[in-house]
Scaffold this motif. Structure first.
Motif, PDB file in Angstrom:
ATOM      1  N   TYR A   1       0.850  -1.176   0.000  1.00 58.19           N
ATOM      2  CA  TYR A   1       0.000   0.000   0.000  1.00 58.19           C
ATOM      3  C   TYR A   1       0.885   1.224   0.000  1.00 58.19           C
ATOM      4  N   LYS A   2       0.877   1.936  -1.117  1.00 57.12           N
ATOM      5  CA  LYS A   2       1.780   3.071  -1.314  1.00 57.12           C
ATOM      6  C   LYS A   2       3.213   2.581  -1.095  1.00 57.12           C
ATOM      7  N   ASN A   3       3.941   3.122  -0.109  1.00 54.64           N
ATOM      8  CA  ASN A   3       5.318   2.700   0.116  1.00 54.64           C
ATOM      9  C   ASN A   3       5.435   1.570   1.133  1.00 54.64           C
ATOM     10  N   PHE A   4       4.343   1.252   1.815  1.00 54.13           N
ATOM     11  CA  PHE A   4       4.355   0.180   2.814  1.00 54.13           C
ATOM     12  C   PHE A   4       4.272  -1.165   2.088  1.00 54.13           C
ATOM     13  N   LYS A   5       5.191  -2.074   2.407  1.00 48.79           N
ATOM     14  CA  LYS A   5       5.272  -3.322   1.662  1.00 48.79           C
ATOM     15  C   LYS A   5       5.560  -4.493   2.592  1.00 48.79           C
ATOM     16  N   ILE A   6       4.852  -5.598   2.374  1.00 47.08           N
ATOM     17  CA  ILE A   6       5.075  -6.856   3.084  1.00 47.08           C
ATOM     18  C   ILE A   6       5.545  -7.885   2.064  1.00 47.08           C
ATOM     19  N   SER A   7       6.699  -8.489   2.309  1.00 49.48           N
ATOM     20  CA  SER A   7       7.284  -9.422   1.344  1.00 49.48           C
ATOM     21  C   SER A   7       7.550 -10.776   1.993  1.00 49.48           C
ATOM     22  N   PRO A   8       6.646 -11.740   1.820  1.00 44.81           N
ATOM     23  CA  PRO A   8       6.944 -13.099   2.297  1.00 44.81           C
ATOM     24  C   PRO A   8       7.920 -13.782   1.345  1.00 44.81           C
ATOM     25  N   ARG A   9       8.665 -14.762   1.855  1.00 52.17           N
ATOM     26  CA  ARG A   9       9.631 -15.477   1.025  1.00 52.17           C
ATOM     27  C   ARG A   9       9.721 -16.922   1.510  1.00 52.17           C
ATOM     28  N   TYR A  10      10.172 -17.763   0.607  1.00 48.00           N
ATOM     29  CA  TYR A  10      10.348 -19.178   0.940  1.00 48.00           C
ATOM     30  C   TYR A  10      11.407 -19.751   0.012  1.00 48.00           C
ATOM     31  N   ARG A  11      12.352 -20.483   0.596  1.00 43.27           N
ATOM     32  CA  ARG A  11      13.429 -21.062  -0.202  1.00 43.27           C
ATOM     33  C   ARG A  11      13.765 -22.440   0.347  1.00 43.27           C
ATOM     34  N   GLN A  12      14.170 -23.341  -0.549  1.00 43.95           N
ATOM     35  CA  GLN A  12      14.620 -24.675  -0.164  1.00 43.95           C
ATOM     36  C   GLN A  12      16.061 -24.857  -0.609  1.00 43.95           C
ATOM     37  N   GLU A  13      16.827 -25.589   0.202  1.00 43.30           N
ATOM     38  CA  GLU A  13      18.226 -25.845  -0.115  1.00 43.30           C
ATOM     39  C   GLU A  13      18.553 -27.321   0.101  1.00 43.30           C
ATOM     40  N   TYR A  14      19.500 -27.795  -0.678  1.00 40.26           N
ATOM     41  CA  TYR A  14      20.104 -29.109  -0.437  1.00 40.26           C
ATOM     42  C   TYR A  14      21.603 -28.906  -0.292  1.00 40.26           C
ATOM     43  N   VAL A  15      22.173 -29.450   0.770  1.00 35.79           N
ATOM     44  CA  VAL A  15      23.602 -29.303   1.039  1.00 35.79           C
ATOM     45  C   VAL A  15      24.207 -30.682   1.282  1.00 35.79           C
ATOM     46  N   LEU A  16      25.301 -30.978   0.588  1.00 30.81           N
ATOM     47  CA  LEU A  16      26.087 -32.185   0.849  1.00 30.81           C
ATOM     48  C   LEU A  16      27.299 -31.756   1.656  1.00 30.81           C
ATOM     49  N   ASP A  17      27.288 -32.066   2.954  1.00 27.33           N
ATOM     50  CA  ASP A  17      28.335 -31.632   3.881  1.00 27.33           C
ATOM     51  C   ASP A  17      29.308 -32.786   4.119  1.00 27.33           C
ATOM     52  N   SER A  18      30.577 -32.575   3.778  1.00 29.92           N
ATOM     53  CA  SER A  18      31.582 -33.640   3.904  1.00 29.92           C
ATOM     54  C   SER A  18      32.183 -33.726   5.306  1.00 29.92           C
ATOM     55  N   ASN A  19      31.858 -32.768   6.172  1.00 32.32           N
ATOM     56  CA  ASN A  19      32.381 -32.789   7.539  1.00 32.32           C
ATOM     57  C   ASN A  19      31.354 -32.126   8.458  1.00 32.32           C
ATOM     58  N   VAL A  20      30.303 -32.863   8.763  1.00 31.47           N
ATOM     59  CA  VAL A  20      29.166 -32.301   9.491  1.00 31.47           C
ATOM     60  C   VAL A  20      29.582 -31.764  10.852  1.00 31.47           C
ATOM     61  N   PHE A  21      30.456 -32.462  11.552  1.00 30.10           N
ATOM     62  CA  PHE A  21      30.797 -32.092  12.930  1.00 30.10           C
ATOM     63  C   PHE A  21      32.112 -31.304  13.033  1.00 30.10           C
ATOM     64  N   LEU A  22      32.639 -30.863  11.887  1.00 28.48           N
ATOM     65  CA  LEU A  22      33.853 -30.034  11.870  1.00 28.48           C
ATOM     66  C   LEU A  22      34.997 -30.709  12.627  1.00 28.48           C
ATOM     67  N   GLU A  23      35.205 -31.985  12.358  1.00 28.84           N
ATOM     68  CA  GLU A  23      36.229 -32.752  13.041  1.00 28.84           C
ATOM     69  C   GLU A  23      37.509 -32.806  12.214  1.00 28.84           C
ATOM     70  N   HIS A  24      38.646 -32.953  12.894  1.00 25.07           N
ATOM     71  CA  HIS A  24      39.922 -33.044  12.206  1.00 25.07           C
ATOM     72  C   HIS A  24      40.183 -34.451  11.681  1.00 25.07           C
ATOM     73  N   GLN A  25      39.555 -35.455  12.290  1.00 23.18           N
ATOM     74  CA  GLN A  25      39.705 -36.843  11.856  1.00 23.18           C
ATOM     75  C   GLN A  25      38.344 -37.515  11.833  1.00 23.18           C
ATOM     76  N   ASP A  26      38.248 -38.574  11.046  1.00 20.00           N
ATOM     77  CA  ASP A  26      37.005 -39.348  10.976  1.00 20.00           C
ATOM     78  C   ASP A  26      35.809 -38.458  10.647  1.00 20.00           C
ATOM     79  N   GLU A  27      35.938 -37.687   9.556  1.00 19.62           N
ATOM     80  CA  GLU A  27      34.875 -36.775   9.159  1.00 19.62           C
ATOM     81  C   GLU A  27      33.602 -37.536   8.770  1.00 19.62           C
ATOM     82  N   LYS A  28      32.457 -36.975   9.084  1.00 17.77           N
ATOM     83  CA  LYS A  28      31.149 -37.567   8.771  1.00 17.77           C
ATOM     84  C   LYS A  28      30.490 -36.768   7.648  1.00 17.77           C
ATOM     85  N   THR A  29      30.018 -37.493   6.626  1.00 21.52           N
ATOM     86  CA  THR A  29      29.330 -36.877   5.501  1.00 21.52           C
ATOM     87  C   THR A  29      27.828 -37.079   5.640  1.00 21.52           C
ATOM     88  N   ASP A  30      27.057 -36.074   5.263  1.00 22.87           N
ATOM     89  CA  ASP A  30      25.607 -36.196   5.340  1.00 22.87           C
ATOM     90  C   ASP A  30      24.963 -35.243   4.346  1.00 22.87           C
TER      91      ASP A  30
END
Length: 271
Positions: free
Chosen positions: A45-74
């Protein structure tokens, strides 16, 4: 601005506005986000604006727990709903933004969680001066930007105020920031702390679209229980800010930081 502690977290970004804008632009690529965008176009309304948003992501993480050894992928599936309210009044602007992040892990279901944030900003622009205020609340256990290996639920509040005066090609600027972190688990609450930061900047218009600046920041770190972690930071930086190419902006700075702790474990670094 950046606050850091030995608990493994660095926070917070100068502002959440760029992140929100990126989410909006990227979200428009999906049908669901396009539907939200079309719906949001009607909520104006005039300059007043409401902007909803929605986004989906897929991530392949090779070191979920940020470990130096025995990294876990998920594989991680994320949903990022949110809403932004804008209310410009003449040369001034007021915004409120809410966002959530729902994470689902395929292998490590015990890591499923959600993060939320609520932020508000006000920009007051006058003929030769300006005043910006911001406040951000976050309820999160995210490991992003941290060295935490496990979920660490915490509450964070960031408040900032910045004012400047434009004099021909020169703009001096002063700012104050307050950051508070509270851990939800009793075992981590000895790391609860707050940081108060004073910032001074000096801008010079190098070209009509590029500013050169120097910045000095003093930060006082205050831990609620473990006073040996208390300390101060002195940071001196220089850099450039502006637009080098059409539709492209740049903000870069570098310099030196000296950290002095009560336990005498001082640190000097280039940043």
């Amino acid at each position: 601005p950046l606050f850091a502690d030995e608990g493994g977290y660095s926070s917070y970004p100068d502002t959440n506005a760029n992140l929100v804008q990126d989410e909006q632009e990227a979200g428009q690529k999906s049908d669901a986000s396009s539907a939200f965008q079309r719906f949001g176009d009607r909520l104006q309304y005039k300059n007043f604006k409401i902007s909803p948003r929605y986004r989906q992501e897929y991530v392949l993480d090779s070191n979920v727990f940020l470990e130096h050894q025995d990294e876990k992928t998920d594989s991680i599936f994320r949903e990022l709903p949110g809403i932004r309210i804008e209310a410009p009044i003449k040369d001034h602007s007021f915004t409120v933004d809410y966002g959530a992040e729902l994470e689902q892990f395929v292998k490590h279901e015990n890591q499923n969680d959600q993060n939320q944030h609520l932020s508000a900003t006000a920009g007051l622009n006058f003929t030769d001066s300006y005043l910006y205020l911001s406040d951000r609340l976050a309820d999160t256990s995210s490991r992003a930007g941290t060295t935490f290996t496990q979920r660490t639920p915490r509450f964070e509040n960031t408040f900032g105020v910045t004012g400047g005066y434009k004099f021909n090609r020169i703009t001096p600027e002063l700012g104050y920031e307050n950051f508070v972190r509270h851990y939800k688990k009793e075992g981590n609450q000895s790391l609860d702390y707050k940081a108060n930061k004073l910032i001074s900047r000096f801008f010079v218009d190098t070209t009509p679209k590029i500013k050169t600046f120097v910045e000095y920041a003093f930060t006082d770190f205050d831990y609620d229980e473990d006073k040996s972690r208390d300390g101060v930071s002195n940071k001196l930086l220089g850099g450039w800010k502006g637009s080098f190419l059409p539709k492209t902006s740049f903000h870069g700075k570098f310099g030196w930081e000296g950290l002095n702790y009560n336990d005498d474990e001082d640190s000097n670094n280039f940043v």
